[in-house]
Write a protein that holds these residues in place. Structure first.
Motif, PDB file in Angstrom:
ATOM      1  N   GLY A  27      26.429  27.340  27.538  1.00  0.00           N
ATOM      2  CA  GLY A  27      25.919  28.460  28.311  1.00  0.00           C
ATOM      3  C   GLY A  27      25.439  29.626  27.478  1.00  0.00           C
ATOM      4  O   GLY A  27      24.567  30.380  27.908  1.00  0.00           O
ATOM      5  N   VAL A  32      23.892  30.483  30.805  1.00  0.00           N
ATOM      6  CA  VAL A  32      23.127  29.441  31.504  1.00  0.00           C
ATOM      7  C   VAL A  32      24.012  28.198  31.596  1.00  0.00           C
ATOM      8  O   VAL A  32      24.202  27.475  30.611  1.00  0.00           O
ATOM      9  CB  VAL A  32      21.820  29.118  30.749  1.00  0.00           C
ATOM     10  N   ARG A  34      23.998  25.917  34.607  1.00  0.00           N
ATOM     11  CA  ARG A  34      23.651  25.051  35.740  1.00  0.00           C
ATOM     12  C   ARG A  34      23.750  23.582  35.341  1.00  0.00           C
ATOM     13  O   ARG A  34      23.224  23.161  34.326  1.00  0.00           O
ATOM     14  CB  ARG A  34      22.227  25.371  36.215  1.00  0.00           C
ATOM     15  N   GLN A  36      22.725  19.776  35.451  1.00  0.00           N
ATOM     16  CA  GLN A  36      21.441  19.115  35.656  1.00  0.00           C
ATOM     17  C   GLN A  36      21.660  17.649  35.999  1.00  0.00           C
ATOM     18  O   GLN A  36      22.668  17.051  35.645  1.00  0.00           O
ATOM     19  CB  GLN A  36      20.593  19.225  34.382  1.00  0.00           C
ATOM     20  N   ARG A 151      16.878  22.502  26.936  1.00  0.00           N
ATOM     21  CA  ARG A 151      17.413  22.211  28.266  1.00  0.00           C
ATOM     22  C   ARG A 151      16.840  20.920  28.848  1.00  0.00           C
ATOM     23  O   ARG A 151      17.225  20.501  29.939  1.00  0.00           O
ATOM     24  CB  ARG A 151      17.111  23.370  29.217  1.00  0.00           C
ATOM     25  N   HIS A 153      13.977  20.269  30.210  1.00  0.00           N
ATOM     26  CA  HIS A 153      13.383  20.500  31.514  1.00  0.00           C
ATOM     27  C   HIS A 153      12.325  19.449  31.849  1.00  0.00           C
ATOM     28  O   HIS A 153      12.126  19.143  33.042  1.00  0.00           O
ATOM     29  CB  HIS A 153      12.778  21.900  31.572  1.00  0.00           C
ATOM     30  N   SER A 199      13.798  28.163  38.558  1.00  0.00           N
ATOM     31  CA  SER A 199      15.102  28.246  37.906  1.00  0.00           C
ATOM     32  C   SER A 199      14.986  27.880  36.436  1.00  0.00           C
ATOM     33  O   SER A 199      15.587  28.526  35.566  1.00  0.00           O
ATOM     34  CB  SER A 199      16.100  27.313  38.609  1.00  0.00           C
ATOM     35  N   ASN A 200      14.203  26.850  36.144  1.00  0.00           N
ATOM     36  CA  ASN A 200      14.002  26.436  34.753  1.00  0.00           C
ATOM     37  C   ASN A 200      13.348  27.539  33.934  1.00  0.00           C
ATOM     38  O   ASN A 200      13.705  27.766  32.769  1.00  0.00           O
ATOM     39  CB  ASN A 200      13.151  25.169  34.689  1.00  0.00           C
ATOM     40  N   ASN A 202      13.566  30.724  34.474  1.00  0.00           N
ATOM     41  CA  ASN A 202      14.559  31.769  34.247  1.00  0.00           C
ATOM     42  C   ASN A 202      15.524  31.363  33.136  1.00  0.00           C
ATOM     43  O   ASN A 202      15.892  32.176  32.281  1.00  0.00           O
ATOM     44  CB  ASN A 202      15.325  32.058  35.533  1.00  0.00           C
ATOM     45  N   GLU A 203      15.925  30.095  33.130  1.00  0.00           N
ATOM     46  CA  GLU A 203      16.804  29.600  32.071  1.00  0.00           C
ATOM     47  C   GLU A 203      16.133  29.723  30.709  1.00  0.00           C
ATOM     48  O   GLU A 203      16.774  30.120  29.722  1.00  0.00           O
ATOM     49  CB  GLU A 203      17.182  28.143  32.342  1.00  0.00           C
TER      50      GLU A 203
END
Length: 272
Positions: A27, A32, A34, A36, A151, A153, A199-200, A202-203
């Motif tokens: 995090g 961060v 969340r 996945q 991440r 994404h 959301s991605n 923002n991450e």
């Protein structure tokens, strides 16, 4: 209508059944955390390999056109900033230290930069020159793009697309009409794909902010960066219909996170 509700539930069930819950990164100071869901038959290494081939093709085409920049002041700046940011990536995921990182500049008016799976970075010269980016601002945008790769994404988006495709195929087999399928697909897109995409983003903003701070770049530059982006972009679609957060909400989120990473920046500055 009942079929649409059934199809929505089926989409979620198929997505969860074919995916595994993962935490791609820690995090960090920005928090961060969340969870996945990734399609279990598409591994990180497979996607990295697939993207590496595409990345090399892009570089080859740029080289053939004479726009692959290896020696300008822009190229030297991007290389130096990339090295400092990459050195901080293990703070979020230790395995990133073993990635085959690479950074290149393409001479183009495009206001863009990206970092694909596995750490393949491209910065377009137009972004640097048209926005007159400082090193701190360039680190903010590069940190943002690196965060997308950390991440995973792209893998997450592909996993969702697979679930949507499966639901659409089964929905057709169940006799859901073309119009109803269109409504269902739109609902899936807005309720599932676009919100997660925001959301991605923002991450990536938050992790990129921390990466830059850890590398000794002023976190406040993230605010001036997006102010410049906003001026360059002119009008934008409503946030609900966009995959990117509005400039206002994006900057509000960044401003709230800056105090969390400022000690990291001050520590890094003291060590340089």
């Amino acid at each position: 209508m009942a079929k649409l509700f059934y199809l929505s539930g089926l989409t979620a069930a198929l997505l969860l059944a074919g995916c595994q819950a993962v935490n791609t990164t820690s995090g960090g100071a920005v928090g961060v955390d969340r969870q996945q869901y990734m399609f279990s038959m598409l591994s990180t290494s497979e996607l990295n390999q697939m993207y590496a081939q595409s990345y090399q093709q892009t570089l080859s085409e740029a080289s053939q056109k004479g726009v692959l920049d290896k020696s300008s002041a822009n190229a030297r700046r991007v290389d130096a900033i990339a090295k400092r940011l990459i050195a901080q990536t293990p703070a979020f995921r230790p395995d990133a230290a073993q990635w085959a990182w690479d950074a290149n500049v393409i001479d183009s008016d495009e206001l863009n930069a990206n970092c694909g799976p596995g750490g393949k970075i491209i910065v377009y010269s137009g972004l640097i020159e048209k926005l007159k980016l400082t090193d701190d601002e360039l680190a903010a945008v590069m940190g943002h793009e690196i965060a997308h790769a950390l991440r995973e994404h792209s893998r997450e988006a592909m996993s969702k697309a697979y679930g949507v495709q499966m639901a659409s195929q089964i929905g057709s087999a169940l006799g859901v009409g073309q119009l109803s399928m269109g409504v269902a697909n739109a609902g899936v897109e807005y309720l599932m794909t676009l919100p997660n995409s925001r959301s991605n983003e923002n991450e990536a903003d938050l992790i990129g902010l921390e990466l830059a701070a850890r590398a000794g770049y002023d976190p406040n530059a993230a605010i001036t960066l997006w102010q410049k982006m906003e001026r360059a972009g002119g009008g934008a679609p409503p946030e609900f219909m966009s995959t990117h957060p509005s400039s206002g909400s994006r900057m509000a989120s960044l401003k709230a996170a800056i105090p969390k990473v400022m000690p990291l920046y001050q520590q890094a500055k003291g060590q340089r």
